[in-house]
Design a protein around this motif. Structure first.
Motif, short mmCIF file in Angstrom:
data_model
loop_
_atom_site.label_atom_id
_atom_site.label_comp_id
_atom_site.label_asym_id
_atom_site.label_seq_id
_atom_site.Cartn_x
_atom_site.Cartn_y
_atom_site.Cartn_z
N ARG A 152 -1.86 3.03 0.18
CA ARG A 152 -0.43 3.23 -0.09
C ARG A 152 0.03 4.62 0.35
NH1 ARG A 152 -1.41 -0.04 -5.27
NH2 ARG A 152 -1.24 1.89 -6.47
N THR A 208 -4.26 -3.60 -2.55
CA THR A 208 -4.05 -2.19 -2.24
C THR A 208 -4.75 -1.38 -3.32
OG1 THR A 208 -1.98 -2.05 -3.52
CG2 THR A 208 -1.79 -2.70 -1.23
N GLN A 209 -5.30 -0.24 -2.94
CA GLN A 209 -6.03 0.62 -3.90
C GLN A 209 -6.91 -0.22 -4.82
OE1 GLN A 209 -3.46 3.42 -5.92
NE2 GLN A 209 -2.91 4.46 -4.02
N TYR A 530 -11.23 2.47 -7.82
CA TYR A 530 -9.99 2.15 -8.54
C TYR A 530 -10.22 1.14 -9.66
CZ TYR A 530 -7.20 4.56 -4.98
OH TYR A 530 -6.63 5.49 -4.16
N GLY B 182 2.14 -0.64 -13.15
CA GLY B 182 2.40 0.64 -12.48
C GLY B 182 1.88 1.79 -13.31
N PHE B 183 2.61 2.90 -13.28
CA PHE B 183 2.18 4.07 -14.05
C PHE B 183 2.26 3.84 -15.56
CE2 PHE B 183 3.08 7.03 -10.30
CZ PHE B 183 1.74 7.33 -10.12
N LYS B 185 0.72 2.10 -17.39
CA LYS B 185 -0.58 1.96 -18.08
C LYS B 185 -0.98 3.26 -18.76
CE LYS B 185 -3.49 2.88 -14.01
NZ LYS B 185 -4.46 2.33 -13.08
N TYR B 195 8.64 4.74 -9.87
CA TYR B 195 7.62 4.50 -8.84
C TYR B 195 6.80 3.28 -9.24
CZ TYR B 195 3.89 5.32 -5.49
OH TYR B 195 2.99 5.18 -4.46
N PRO B 196 7.09 2.10 -8.64
CA PRO B 196 6.49 0.86 -9.15
C PRO B 196 5.00 0.71 -8.91
CG PRO B 196 7.83 0.44 -7.20
CD PRO B 196 8.03 1.88 -7.54
N TRP B 197 4.46 1.44 -7.94
CA TRP B 197 3.10 1.17 -7.49
C TRP B 197 2.03 1.69 -8.44
CZ3 TRP B 197 2.75 -2.32 -3.81
CH2 TRP B 197 3.87 -2.52 -2.98
N GLY B 198 2.34 2.75 -9.15
CA GLY B 198 1.34 3.32 -10.04
C GLY B 198 0.07 3.69 -9.31
N LEU B 199 -1.06 3.37 -9.90
CA LEU B 199 -2.35 3.80 -9.38
C LEU B 199 -3.33 2.64 -9.54
CD1 LEU B 199 -3.58 6.41 -8.29
CD2 LEU B 199 -4.14 7.06 -10.62
N GLY B 200 -4.07 2.36 -8.50
CA GLY B 200 -4.98 1.21 -8.53
C GLY B 200 -4.23 -0.04 -8.09
N PRO B 201 -4.87 -1.20 -8.18
CA PRO B 201 -4.24 -2.43 -7.71
C PRO B 201 -2.86 -2.62 -8.33
CG PRO B 201 -6.34 -2.91 -8.82
CD PRO B 201 -6.18 -1.43 -8.80
N SER B 202 -1.90 -3.02 -7.51
CA SER B 202 -0.55 -3.23 -8.03
C SER B 202 -0.43 -4.67 -8.51
CB SER B 202 0.46 -2.95 -6.93
OG SER B 202 1.72 -3.42 -7.32
N LEU B 203 -0.04 -4.85 -9.76
CA LEU B 203 -0.07 -6.17 -10.39
C LEU B 203 1.29 -6.86 -10.43
CD1 LEU B 203 -2.34 -5.23 -13.43
CD2 LEU B 203 -3.05 -6.09 -11.19
#
Lengths: 532, 532
Positions: A152, A208-209, A530, B182-183, B185, B195-203
């Motif tokens: 990303r 992703t990630q 991750y 996303g973040f 968590k 920021y919708p993606w956060g960190l790690g797999p996007s659910l």
């Protein structure tokens, strides 16, 4: 070598061919190198040539229970390069899969494999005399596009949020199955390259990630060349200046007047891109003494904060954007300037003369200005590669290999709401910590989207100086801890910090573990990557 | 009632309160009604008031193995309304969860629950004197936003692709666990709403068009009110005209000159929105005779194809967009016109006079023009509700309930690459099939994104006429089959067609089943919904 690994290697050699299985001692030690201290033994390197090969890699890995770790071109500098998140893995390197599988000028897309690099795609479009531009990161031409997209990563153009400009992933699952995401699940669906969502649950984000699949191809959307393209540059003074500039430009980003990923680097960052550490001027001291910083700032004409962005549109749109930017930044910045192809050609003809008139060292500035300008219009550059040799005592070599050349580089990139105050808080905290560790606080604030910013923090040091490796990692760990305390989390992780953040909520962790267990019960694919 | 259901209902009554558990015969039969024939027995309706209630619903459902089906406000007309995909389910209705939990004017977002409706949010912003607009669909004010977003619905504004303008989902999992995406968590993460993606797999994608979780809140981004807003309208003749117009406007959409979801409805669609079926003029015949179609087209001033779109920007940007649209459409359309607040107010004052001058029935046209205009700037309308009463012999009632009023409506919406030829192929095929079944081919072509179009097909009929239910469904099934043969698949499904498409690739089906088994082993949540 244990028995099952031996059998696995034999099976891979049979399936992929011997040329695709590398167990040379030198290769194995080279691929385990990063730009910071990390000890991992890599057992073998597989170089599949197509997705069938990748499926075979995974089936055999499962059969013999050998964990694998996947990289595209492996140039994830500052986050661990090719180094696996777990010890004793086999690395699958996708560099040989570098086919551009489809290209559509009208609908503005290409379908690419993980080995396709920024430079390769730029060349391809040039050859095709295409009117499309690729979004570029500051990484050099030989870096994978998919590798960055799956992390990303963000580029510099109007398509900077790369992961939002893709469709139709092909993914090899941990068990060796292969799926197409979106409409691709129907082999004949015409909209697969143009409409990522398909039908039913959307799976793209999951890959992703993550360590849930290996993307072996995807469609990347390209930006149409605009009628007019200009870059703009400005300087801001102090933390107040930074805050004001961000708050002034945020509404323009929100309204779509500015579409590009705006970058604002601090004075340290600017000087870092212009050359190596001024050991002589600094009298051998680190971090960079205040007076040397001032002197170099003056010489290169850089400010406390140095902004750049790009404008894309019709003649009227760009003219209007310039008007709005000038109005918004009035009284808040110094030396707001706009660069066009024409102006750039003039500067290139008379850098000394113009530099003299402007009282800045244009000869030094020009290559960087030009590189930023090029990036924003799809021309990759390797100019930033030199900056990781910052603290080295020798000049960077012609062929740069930061991992092997023992450059020290650790990256960290916290995300915050797009408000000036957040950038100031992060910058101040990071500066305090980094200076205490005697590293230059190399910080850039990036407009990530209409609503979010990201601070790109680089710890750059010399791995050849004893003790620096540990000190740099300690500094990095302190930054992570302090920023998490304040509510700032990064947009990506590296092998150095996969497990250094606070534990997420318990239900979330349970869910991620369930997903991993469902797709990869033996934990064969990139274990530890991750995983919360 | 079997024993376990009885126990479950008792447990729900205890946990949620008796007022949240509805087992009234009338309620149960009303919630099982749709705008086409579908037989489902609903066992009970749960109306949770907060996410804790939703968790309790799921835990009890698992304990007693009672399958549940979830709707937000349940107004998914044409796709099954509130009707579960499987027989003998309990319906969880989220209408009582209608809190606007957060609002940020500067960063332009709201955090809402599934019961929050289009009208409620529009009212809220009006009260706050906000300069932000909500993206609106053609559905009436009382429809849920989240319900539509999770179906990946599309509105009319520059934020029309709603699912790409959200962040920070709260999701109750099938087992009753709750996660933040996303973040979110990390409970203290400041960037979660932006920021919708956060960190790690996007659910996030996993919970759209799925049966893997229940979204109990999310952050929806809002569009800043532009300096200038205008709508444009045009007519095109024949299939050639349609193809030319799409191909002329696609580059403008790709370049971002047009940002809105452009709509182009055919003559049938236009006449359908202006009033009911002209039974008298048609002499009781169906489908609409060619001569009546022509007569009504002339009277209402509609063309074979009727386009509308919106422009947002600064004065210069909109002026430039208009110039480009005029240039692109020159010689390809008739009556290209632009509507502003000022012009609309003039027309509203003299509709008869102006209509006479323009030789069109402006008195009939005006409410529709005004509604389209309003939609594009965040004002919902119920004007399109009347169109589903098209084939009814009586006038639509003041309070419209298409499910209960036995209106016949089946929706289908195939996606294609944004090229004129695809729209023509789809339109021609659908027209042939629908006319053969004696239904009017009500078709609108929508610009879904820079690269994709969607054809919105409505089969509208009268459920009170014996045999029509079966005939309409047969027509629908023929359309699905024929379009899938040609490579066109829909962007969403309804309860009527969850299992009517060709089987996706085997590995894909395996994966989806694995995910469902991991998250919902007993298949308690919405069984049969989007399961390939």
């Amino acid at each position: 070598m244990n028995l099952s690994l031996e059998s696995a290697i034999k099976a891979w050699q049979e399936e992929l061919g011997e040329d695709c299985v590398d167990i040379g001692t030198d290769s194995l030690s080279r691929i385990a190198e990063a730009t910071f201290k990390i000890e991992r033994r890599v057992l073998a390197i597989l170089r599949p040539k197509d997705s069938g090969h990748v499926q075979a890699c995974m089936r055999i890995a499962n059969l013999y229970m050998v964990p694998v770790y996947v990289v595209s071109t492996g140039k994830n500098w500052g986050n661990g390069s090719s180094v696996p998140t777990q010890d004793e893995c086999v690395v699958i390197h996708l560099g040989k899969m570098n086919t551009i599988k489809d290209f559509n000028e009208k609908l503005a897309y290409v379908t690419i494999e993980p080995g396709v690099t920024q430079g390769q795609l730029a060349e391809f479009l040039k050859e095709k005399q295409s009117d499309l531009w690729v979004d570029m990161t500051g990484a050099p031409p030989e870096c994978s596009l998919i590798g960055n997209i799956m992390e990303r990563g963000h580029g510099h153009s109007a398509y900077s949020n790369r992961v939002e400009h893709i469709s139709g992933l092909s993914v090899v699952l941990p068990n060796g199955d292969i799926i197409e995401s979106g409409f691709g699940k129907y082999p004949d669906a015409l909209a697969a390259p143009v409409y990522p969502w398909g039908l039913g649950p959307s799976l793209d984000g999951l890959f992703t990630q993550s360590n849930l699949g290996i993307v072996t191809s995807l469609t990347m959307w390209l930006m149409p060349k605009p009628e007019v393209f200009e870059c703009f540059y400005f300087l801001a003074a102090g933390e107040d200046g930074l805050e004001q500039v961000i708050d002034a430009l945020q509404p323009l980003r929100l309204k779509g007047v500015i579409k590009s990923g705006l970058h604002i680097g601090n004075n340290y960052k600017a000087i870092n891109t212009y050359g190596q550490y001024p050991w002589e001027l600094a009298g051998g001291r680190t971090p960079l003494p205040e007076d040397v910083l001032k002197k170099l700032s003056k010489q290169t004409g850089c400010g406390d904060w140095n902004g750049s962005g790009a404008l894309y549109g019709t003649r009227q749109q760009v003219a209007d954007a310039k008007r709005q930017i000038c109005f918004a930044l009035k009284g808040k910045v110094k030396r707001l300037s706009f660069l066009t192809d024409f102006r750039l050609s003039i500067i290139k003809r008379f850098p000394k003369l113009l530099g003299y008139a402007l009282k800045v060292d244009l000869v030094t500035l020009l290559p960087v200005m030009e590189a930023i300008y090029g990036l924003s219009k799809g021309i990759p550059s390797d100019i930033w590669m030199a900056s990781v040799y910052w603290r080295k005592k020798q000049a960077p070599p012609a062929i740069k290999d930061p991992d092997h050349d023992r450059c020290g580089l650790i990256w960290y990139s916290p995300v915050a709401p797009l408000e000036g105050r957040h950038a100031v808080i992060i910058s101040n905290e990071v500066k305090k910590i980094m200076l205490a560790f005697s590293f230059e606080p190399l910080i850039a604030v990036v407009f990530f989207s209409e609503r979010a910013l990201c601070c790109v923090i680089s710890i750059v040091y010399d791995r050849d100086i004893p003790g620096e490796d540990d000190r740099a990692m300690q500094c990095h760990d302190d930054i992570i801890r302090r920023l998490a305390e304040l509510g700032y989390y990064p947009y990506r992780l590296g092998v150095q910090n996969m497990s250094k953040l606070p534990e997420p909520s318990a239900d979330y962790v349970k869910l991620i573990r369930k997903l991993k267990a469902a797709l990869d019960p033996e934990r064969i694919l990139s274990p530890g990557r991750y995983e919360c």
